[in-house]
Design an enzyme around this catalytic site. Structure first.
Site, PDB file in Angstrom:
ATOM      1  N   MET A  34      14.963 140.284 -76.227  1.00  0.00           N
ATOM      2  CA  MET A  34      14.704 139.347 -77.324  1.00  0.00           C
ATOM      3  C   MET A  34      15.400 138.014 -77.065  1.00  0.00           C
ATOM      4  O   MET A  34      15.569 137.211 -77.985  1.00  0.00           O
ATOM      5  CB  MET A  34      15.166 139.945 -78.660  1.00  0.00           C
ATOM      6  CG  MET A  34      14.421 141.241 -78.988  1.00  0.00           C
ATOM      7  SD  MET A  34      14.394 141.637 -80.733  1.00  0.00           S
ATOM      8  CE  MET A  34      16.124 141.814 -81.069  1.00  0.00           C
ATOM      9  N   GLY A  35      15.796 137.786 -75.815  1.00  0.00           N
ATOM     10  CA  GLY A  35      16.382 136.497 -75.467  1.00  0.00           C
ATOM     11  C   GLY A  35      17.846 136.393 -75.863  1.00  0.00           C
ATOM     12  O   GLY A  35      18.504 137.399 -76.111  1.00  0.00           O
ATOM     13  N   HIS A  38      22.639 137.398 -72.125  1.00  0.00           N
ATOM     14  CA  HIS A  38      24.057 137.471 -71.768  1.00  0.00           C
ATOM     15  C   HIS A  38      24.198 138.394 -70.557  1.00  0.00           C
ATOM     16  O   HIS A  38      23.188 138.880 -70.016  1.00  0.00           O
ATOM     17  CB  HIS A  38      24.878 137.960 -72.968  1.00  0.00           C
ATOM     18  CG  HIS A  38      24.344 139.219 -73.601  1.00  0.00           C
ATOM     19  ND1 HIS A  38      24.326 140.441 -72.941  1.00  0.00           N
ATOM     20  CD2 HIS A  38      23.767 139.456 -74.809  1.00  0.00           C
ATOM     21  CE1 HIS A  38      23.811 141.357 -73.728  1.00  0.00           C
ATOM     22  NE2 HIS A  38      23.437 140.791 -74.866  1.00  0.00           N
ATOM     23  N   HIS A  41      22.118 141.645 -70.411  1.00  0.00           N
ATOM     24  CA  HIS A  41      20.734 141.468 -69.949  1.00  0.00           C
ATOM     25  C   HIS A  41      20.693 141.238 -68.439  1.00  0.00           C
ATOM     26  O   HIS A  41      19.854 141.784 -67.736  1.00  0.00           O
ATOM     27  CB  HIS A  41      20.094 140.265 -70.640  1.00  0.00           C
ATOM     28  CG  HIS A  41      19.976 140.373 -72.130  1.00  0.00           C
ATOM     29  ND1 HIS A  41      20.692 139.564 -72.978  1.00  0.00           N
ATOM     30  CD2 HIS A  41      19.241 141.186 -72.917  1.00  0.00           C
ATOM     31  CE1 HIS A  41      20.388 139.861 -74.233  1.00  0.00           C
ATOM     32  NE2 HIS A  41      19.510 140.842 -74.230  1.00  0.00           N
ATOM     33  N   GLN A  65      10.183 144.668 -85.784  1.00  0.00           N
ATOM     34  CA  GLN A  65      11.320 145.594 -85.745  1.00  0.00           C
ATOM     35  C   GLN A  65      12.471 145.152 -86.648  1.00  0.00           C
ATOM     36  O   GLN A  65      13.518 145.775 -86.659  1.00  0.00           O
ATOM     37  CB  GLN A  65      11.804 145.813 -84.306  1.00  0.00           C
ATOM     38  CG  GLN A  65      12.470 144.631 -83.654  1.00  0.00           C
ATOM     39  CD  GLN A  65      12.691 144.871 -82.164  1.00  0.00           C
ATOM     40  OE1 GLN A  65      11.761 144.947 -81.366  1.00  0.00           O
ATOM     41  NE2 GLN A  65      13.946 145.028 -81.787  1.00  0.00           N
ATOM     42  N   GLN A 157      17.459 153.809 -78.794  1.00  0.00           N
ATOM     43  CA  GLN A 157      16.254 153.098 -78.349  1.00  0.00           C
ATOM     44  C   GLN A 157      15.786 153.619 -76.996  1.00  0.00           C
ATOM     45  O   GLN A 157      14.588 153.864 -76.785  1.00  0.00           O
ATOM     46  CB  GLN A 157      16.560 151.605 -78.264  1.00  0.00           C
ATOM     47  CG  GLN A 157      15.473 150.783 -77.607  1.00  0.00           C
ATOM     48  CD  GLN A 157      15.740 149.297 -77.740  1.00  0.00           C
ATOM     49  OE1 GLN A 157      15.512 148.730 -78.801  1.00  0.00           O
ATOM     50  NE2 GLN A 157      16.217 148.662 -76.685  1.00  0.00           N
TER      51      GLN A 157
HETATM   52  P1  AMP Z   1      17.841 142.873 -76.767  1.00  0.00           P
HETATM   53  O1  AMP Z   1      17.624 141.503 -76.258  1.00  0.00           O
HETATM   54  O2  AMP Z   1      19.062 143.014 -77.621  1.00  0.00           O
HETATM   55  O3  AMP Z   1      16.611 143.482 -77.382  1.00  0.00           O
HETATM   56  O4  AMP Z   1      18.167 143.762 -75.495  1.00  0.00           O
HETATM   57  C1  AMP Z   1      17.290 143.787 -74.399  1.00  0.00           C
HETATM   58  C2  AMP Z   1      17.742 144.839 -73.434  1.00  0.00           C
HETATM   59  O5  AMP Z   1      19.061 144.542 -72.984  1.00  0.00           O
HETATM   60  C3  AMP Z   1      17.813 146.233 -74.060  1.00  0.00           C
HETATM   61  O6  AMP Z   1      17.383 147.189 -73.117  1.00  0.00           O
HETATM   62  C4  AMP Z   1      19.264 146.377 -74.356  1.00  0.00           C
HETATM   63  O7  AMP Z   1      19.699 147.726 -74.400  1.00  0.00           O
HETATM   64  C5  AMP Z   1      19.886 145.664 -73.183  1.00  0.00           C
HETATM   65  N1  AMP Z   1      21.245 145.260 -73.495  1.00  0.00           N
HETATM   66  C6  AMP Z   1      21.679 144.538 -74.563  1.00  0.00           C
HETATM   67  N2  AMP Z   1      23.011 144.419 -74.550  1.00  0.00           N
HETATM   68  C7  AMP Z   1      23.441 145.087 -73.451  1.00  0.00           C
HETATM   69  C8  AMP Z   1      24.733 145.337 -72.889  1.00  0.00           C
HETATM   70  N3  AMP Z   1      25.854 144.887 -73.447  1.00  0.00           N
HETATM   71  N4  AMP Z   1      24.790 146.066 -71.746  1.00  0.00           N
HETATM   72  C9  AMP Z   1      23.664 146.542 -71.170  1.00  0.00           C
HETATM   73  N5  AMP Z   1      22.429 146.338 -71.655  1.00  0.00           N
HETATM   74  C10 AMP Z   1      22.315 145.617 -72.787  1.00  0.00           C
END
Ligand code: AMP
Length: 283
Positions: A34-35, A38, A41, A65, A157
């Site tokens: 979702m951008g 960090h 990602h 969501q 998830q």
């Molecule tokens: P999001 O942008 O929050 O939807 O996350 C996108 C992907 O990045 C998802 O698969 C998350 O589980 C993964 N993700 C987010 N934060 C972390 C983190 N701290 N360590 C590893 N993967 C992450």
């Protein structure tokens, strides 16, 4: 310096670009996000790079969501910086569709995984996982990757999406990636940027509480005793509003209270308006 990297907004352009990569003999990897990217990602991008995949990063703040009371409108949006981060990390293509591109007028299909979505976050975010499974199902169909990369920070998830892929016979390998943390243990999250300095100071306590719980399990304690240890640790920090602390079977996500390992200890708590989640697996 670096290569140019297309930023595409339409499904048809993405399909055409991926067709070209396939013709060039590349395998394809997808990192859905979702951008507000960090290091967490970027670790997923690195995992895909390691395997040599043509690397597609999707950036889409998926409205379905979020419940009406949640933070869809205030969710951080930093597309320009995200595209640069993807380019620097060796991404091959960024797909950033509009809401209308993903959900054109008349859209009325939902992909739902039952059971696994009922506990943990699902209990407090009704409809959330329907939004996640539906959008990821669409992304997997648009990109048709060999592999898709997900962080274990969002443990439920991952388990839910893995089940969806199994049940729908989607021909993709689901690659779980470990949680990336700040030096002080706080799990990286796009939402961390909403924390005030004071909240940011106490936020690592969430991870420390899970560590206290996992220590109980390592000493032979039960899930119930581990939960109590997490609870006690967090109660010392009055700023936390705990939503749940659970000990679950890592595969079925069913509560694992009377026995010990393997177990996933999972927690969700608010600091102010910011909801944080974290988990720890103990084998
Ligand atoms: P999001 O942008 O929050 O939807 O996350 C996108 C992907 O990045 C998802 O698969 C998350 O589980 C993964 N993700 C987010 N934060 C972390 C983190 N701290 N360590 C590893 N993967 C992450």
């Amino acid at each position: 310096m670096g290569h140019s990297m297309p930023l595409l907004h339409s499904i048809s352009e993405v399909r055409a670009a991926i067709r070209q990569a396939r013709l060039a003999g590349r395998t394809v990897g997808l990192v859905p996000t979702m951008g507000a990217l960090h290091e967490g990602h970027l670790s997923l991008l690195a995992a895909a790079r390691e395997r040599g995949d043509f690397l597609v990063v999707s950036i889409f703040v998926n409205p379905t969501q979020f419940s009406p009371r949640e933070d869809f409108t205030t969710y951080p949006r930093t597309l320009e910086a995200d595209v640069e981060a993807c380019r620097a990390a060796g991404g091959d293509l960024v797909f950033a569709p509009s809401v209308e591109e993903m959900y054109p007028a008349g859209f009325c299909t939902t992909v739902r995984v039952q059971g696994l979505t009922e506990g943990l976050c699902g209990r407090f975010r009704p409809g959330h996982f329907d939004g996640v499974t539906t959008v990821v199902c669409k992304l997997l169909d648009i990109v048709q990757p060999d592999r898709a990369y997900f962080g274990l920070k969002d443990y439920q998830q991952f388990v839910v999406l893995r089940r969806m892929v199994l049940d729908l016979d989607l021909p993709v390998e689901m690659v779980p990636c470990p949680t990336v943390r700040e030096a002080d243990g706080l799990a990286m999250s796009s939402r961390n940027r909403h924390l005030t300095p004071e909240q940011r100071r106490v936020a690592p306590r969430l991870h420390q509480a899970l560590q206290a719980g996992s220590e109980v399990l390592r000493q032979g304690g039960t899930g119930e005793q581990a939960i109590a240890a997490v609870q006690e640790f967090l109660s010392k920090e009055p700023e936390f509003r705990v939503q749940y602390i659970e000990a679950v079977n890592p595969e079925t996500l069913e509560p694992r209270l009377q026995t010990g390992r393997p177990v996933v200890l999972a927690v969700a708590a608010y600091l102010g308006e910011t909801r944080l989640i974290d988990n720890l697996r103990v084998d």
